[in-house]
Design an enzyme around this catalytic site. Sequence first.
Site, mmCIF file in Angstrom:
data_model
loop_
_atom_site.group_PDB
_atom_site.id
_atom_site.type_symbol
_atom_site.label_atom_id
_atom_site.label_comp_id
_atom_site.label_asym_id
_atom_site.label_seq_id
_atom_site.Cartn_x
_atom_site.Cartn_y
_atom_site.Cartn_z
ATOM 1 N N GLU A 1 -1.315 -8.139 1.685
ATOM 2 C CA GLU A 1 -1.027 -6.704 1.685
ATOM 3 C C GLU A 1 -0.021 -6.294 2.767
ATOM 4 O O GLU A 1 -0.192 -6.626 3.944
ATOM 5 C CB GLU A 1 -2.318 -5.897 1.916
ATOM 6 C CG GLU A 1 -2.045 -4.406 1.797
ATOM 7 C CD GLU A 1 -3.142 -3.511 2.364
ATOM 8 O OE1 GLU A 1 -3.230 -2.366 1.910
ATOM 9 O OE2 GLU A 1 -3.891 -3.939 3.256
ATOM 10 N N SER B 1 -7.026 4.187 -1.574
ATOM 11 C CA SER B 1 -6.875 2.731 -1.588
ATOM 12 C C SER B 1 -8.174 2.004 -1.936
ATOM 13 O O SER B 1 -8.140 0.814 -2.225
ATOM 14 C CB SER B 1 -6.367 2.241 -0.237
ATOM 15 O OG SER B 1 -5.062 2.703 -0.031
ATOM 16 N N ASP C 1 0.856 -1.194 0.000
ATOM 17 C CA ASP C 1 0.000 0.000 0.000
ATOM 18 C C ASP C 1 0.887 1.237 0.000
ATOM 19 O O ASP C 1 1.647 1.474 0.935
ATOM 20 C CB ASP C 1 -0.940 -0.007 1.208
ATOM 21 C CG ASP C 1 -2.099 0.967 1.025
ATOM 22 O OD1 ASP C 1 -1.859 2.121 0.588
ATOM 23 O OD2 ASP C 1 -3.243 0.586 1.311
ATOM 24 N N ASP D 1 1.924 2.621 3.672
ATOM 25 C CA ASP D 1 1.100 3.809 3.440
ATOM 26 C C ASP D 1 0.955 4.659 4.703
ATOM 27 O O ASP D 1 1.118 5.876 4.666
ATOM 28 C CB ASP D 1 -0.271 3.343 2.948
ATOM 29 C CG ASP D 1 -1.229 4.486 2.689
ATOM 30 O OD1 ASP D 1 -0.998 5.229 1.733
ATOM 31 O OD2 ASP D 1 -2.209 4.622 3.450
ATOM 32 N N SER E 1 -8.003 -1.889 1.187
ATOM 33 C CA SER E 1 -7.368 -2.828 0.241
ATOM 34 C C SER E 1 -7.931 -4.246 0.350
ATOM 35 O O SER E 1 -8.422 -4.789 -0.635
ATOM 36 C CB SER E 1 -5.847 -2.834 0.387
ATOM 37 O OG SER E 1 -5.346 -1.537 0.467
ATOM 38 N N HIS F 1 -1.083 10.928 -1.017
ATOM 39 C CA HIS F 1 -0.695 9.987 -2.066
ATOM 40 C C HIS F 1 -0.149 10.775 -3.245
ATOM 41 O O HIS F 1 -0.319 11.995 -3.317
ATOM 42 C CB HIS F 1 -1.918 9.179 -2.534
ATOM 43 C CG HIS F 1 -2.528 8.351 -1.453
ATOM 44 N ND1 HIS F 1 -3.744 7.737 -1.582
ATOM 45 C CD2 HIS F 1 -2.074 8.028 -0.214
ATOM 46 C CE1 HIS F 1 -4.025 7.073 -0.473
ATOM 47 N NE2 HIS F 1 -3.030 7.234 0.375
ATOM 48 N N HIS G 1 -1.094 2.909 -5.208
ATOM 49 C CA HIS G 1 -0.879 4.299 -5.608
ATOM 50 C C HIS G 1 0.479 4.730 -5.086
ATOM 51 O O HIS G 1 1.073 4.046 -4.257
ATOM 52 C CB HIS G 1 -1.974 5.212 -5.027
ATOM 53 C CG HIS G 1 -2.130 5.034 -3.545
ATOM 54 N ND1 HIS G 1 -1.178 5.467 -2.657
ATOM 55 C CD2 HIS G 1 -3.087 4.417 -2.810
ATOM 56 C CE1 HIS G 1 -1.573 5.143 -1.439
ATOM 57 N NE2 HIS G 1 -2.707 4.497 -1.489
ATOM 58 N N HIS H 1 -10.195 -2.886 6.204
ATOM 59 C CA HIS H 1 -9.626 -1.687 5.581
ATOM 60 C C HIS H 1 -9.752 -1.787 4.057
ATOM 61 O O HIS H 1 -9.967 -2.871 3.517
ATOM 62 C CB HIS H 1 -8.166 -1.544 6.011
ATOM 63 C CG HIS H 1 -7.666 -0.142 5.994
ATOM 64 N ND1 HIS H 1 -6.628 0.262 5.188
ATOM 65 C CD2 HIS H 1 -8.050 0.944 6.681
ATOM 66 C CE1 HIS H 1 -6.399 1.545 5.380
ATOM 67 N NE2 HIS H 1 -7.249 1.988 6.277
ATOM 68 N N HIS I 1 2.147 8.526 5.399
ATOM 69 C CA HIS I 1 1.218 9.611 5.760
ATOM 70 C C HIS I 1 1.725 10.391 6.976
ATOM 71 O O HIS I 1 1.424 11.568 7.130
ATOM 72 C CB HIS I 1 -0.174 9.055 6.063
ATOM 73 C CG HIS I 1 -0.965 8.709 4.833
ATOM 74 N ND1 HIS I 1 -1.201 9.608 3.827
ATOM 75 C CD2 HIS I 1 -1.581 7.561 4.462
ATOM 76 C CE1 HIS I 1 -1.934 9.028 2.879
ATOM 77 N NE2 HIS I 1 -2.160 7.784 3.239
#
Length: 544
Positions: free
Chosen positions: A349, A126, A76, A354, A191, A475, A396, A189, A358
Site C-alpha cells: 500500500e 478505507s 490509498d 490519502d 487498508s 473522499h 476510493h 491502519h 485530506h
Amino acid sequence: MGLFSLFSFITAAILLGCVLGDHYHPSAPGSRTSSAKREEMDPKFWNDKAQAGIQARLSQLQAANRARNVVMFLGDGMSMPTISAARALLGQRRGDTGEEAELTFDTFPTVGLIKTYCVDAQVADSACSATAYLCGVKTNYGVLGVNAAVPRTDCEASVDKSTHLQSIVDWALADGRDTGIVTTTRITHASPAGAYAKTADRYWESDADVKKAGFDTDRCPDIAHQLIHNHPGNKLKVIFGGGRANFLPNSIRDDEQTFGSRTDNRNLIQEWQQDKVDRNIKHEYIWHREQLMRAKNDLPEYMLGLFESGHMQYNMLANQTTEPTLAEMTEVAIRSLSRNEKGFFLFVEGGRIDHAHHDNFVELALDETLEMDKAVKRAAELLSEEDSLIVVTADHSHVLAYNGYAPRGNDILGTSVFYANYTWDGMPYMTLSYTNGPGFRHHVNDGRPNVTDEENYGTVNWHSPVDVPLSYETHGGDEVVVFARGPHHSMFTGLYEQSQLPHLMAYAACIGPGRHACSAATHALAQPVLLLTLFILLASFGVK
Ligand SMILES: *[C@@H]1O[C@H](CO)[C@@H](O)[C@H](O)[C@H]1NC(C)=O
Ligand SMILES: *[C@@H]1O[C@H](CO)[C@@H](O)[C@H](O)[C@H]1NC(C)=O
Ligand SMILES: CC(=O)N[C@H]1CO[C@H](CO)[C@@H](O)[C@@H]1O
Ligand SMILES: [Zn+2]
C-alpha cells in the site's frame, strides 16, 4: 510602440478566438502552439504511436498461465485526477512537458473501473473498501473483515463468528503459499488490516482504543493483537510498515525514543519474537532502513519491520537514513516470499496519498503516488509476466479537480495562468484544487485572495485552495481505476463492484472459493467432450 501594437494585436486575437469558439470552450488555448512538441504536429507521430499500441496489445494476448504469484498494489485515495496529475509531475520533474509521460502501471495491458460505495455509505472509507477488495464482500463504513450484519462500533455483534470473513491472505495460505503485507501507514491502519483483522471499528488499533470505547479486549481484541496472535496475521512472513506504538506498552520507549501506546503492559514485538523462538524459526524484527538492506542478503523466514512509531514519513520529508522507501520494502518482500515454490500473495500500500489529500497537500499526494509507481516498477522488474499477476488500484477517490485550461506543459502545481484574467475577480486559480478541506481562504474585500502571494506558496506544506471549509478534505464517490498485468489480466476489464476484485485475483491464482482459471480450463475441455458423448449416445438410440 511596435511592441505595444504587437501586444494589442495578440490581445485582440485572443479575444477574437474566444468569440469564434463557443463560450464553454474558448478556442484561445489551442492557438498557443509554442509549448507544443514539434513531432506532435505530424499525424505520423500519432499514427505510429497507435500502431505500436496494437503491437503491444497483441503480444499480451498469449499470457494465460495460472498466476503463481499475486502482488496487489493499493494507492490509498489514488483517484483518477491524482494519477493524471502525478503523471504530469513525473514528466515535468524530468524537464519535459509532462502530460505524455508514462507511469509504470500506465503500460499494463488491462484497465478496468470499480465502484467503491459501501453497504451503508455512498462514499467509501478505507475500512469497508479494504474488506471489499481483500475479503470480496461489501460491508459497513468503518468496519473491517466482518460483514454488514455488524454495525460500526458494535463489539458484541462482531463476536459472532458467522460475521467473520476470510481474506485472500487466508485463501493463499490454505493453498500453501506465502503471504506478506507492506504499507507506509501504521501496519494496523484500515487498508493493511483488511488482510488480517476482524473488528467492528477500524480505530481499535491498540487495547487502549478498545477500552476507551468501553469494550473488553477479551471480547474484542485490538487490531495489533490480532496481527501478532490470530490467524492469518500470525502466518504473514513479511510485515513492513509503521505503527510501533500500538505494539508496545505506554511505559517504555522504542528504538527512536517514542513511547508505546498499550495500557495492558504487553510487548507484542517481543511476543512475536518469542513465538518464532518457540517454533525454532529464523526471524528478525527490524526498525531501521540499514537493517532492511542487510536482511536482503540473508533473509530470515519471518520478518517484522516497524519503521516508525506512527505512520511512516512522507517520502519528500523523510529521514532517508532510517526510513526505507516503499520500493525498497517491496523488493525485500518479493525476494523473501519468492522462496516458496508454490508462490505467494503480497499486498503493498502507498497509504499516505490519502493523508496528503485530506490535508490538501497536493504535491505530497502526487509524490507519494510516484513513490508507489516506483514500487510497482521494481515488482514488474523482479517478477515474470508469465507467472505473476500484478494488480494496481485504489480504495476510493478524493475530491481533487484537474482544472482547465493551461497551455501544454504548464507547471502542474501552478496556476492556470492563461485564464487568470477571465476569472470574474481577476484573481488566478490553481490547475489543481479541491472541492473541500482545510485549504479554505476567507474572502478579502468581497473577493478571493491572491493565493500565489502567500508566504509558503510553492512549498509542500501549502494548502491547495478549496470551496468548502472542512478540517479534512473528503473522499470522493466516483469510480477508481484498476490496472492489471500477468496471467488472466484481461479478466480485470470492464466496470464492476470493488468486491469482485479478490475473486478475480483468486480466479487467476487458482485459490480460494469459487471458480478457478485451472478448473475452468478443464471445464472448457470437458464440455465439448461431454456434448460429443451425448450426441453419439442419442445418435446410437436413433439408429435403433
Ligand atoms: C536521521 O536519523 C538519524 C538517526 O536517528 C539521525 O542521526 C540524523 O540526524 C537524522 N537526519 C536528519 C536529516 O534528520
Ligand atoms: C498575485 O500574486 C502574484 C505573486 O505575488 C503576482 O505576481 C500577481 O500579479 C498577483 N495577481 C493579482 C491579480 O493580484
Ligand atoms: C483583458 C484583461 O482583463 N486584461 C487584464 C489581465 O490582467 C492584467 C494584470 O492583472 C491586467 O493588467 C489586464 O488589464
Ligand atoms: Zn482517507
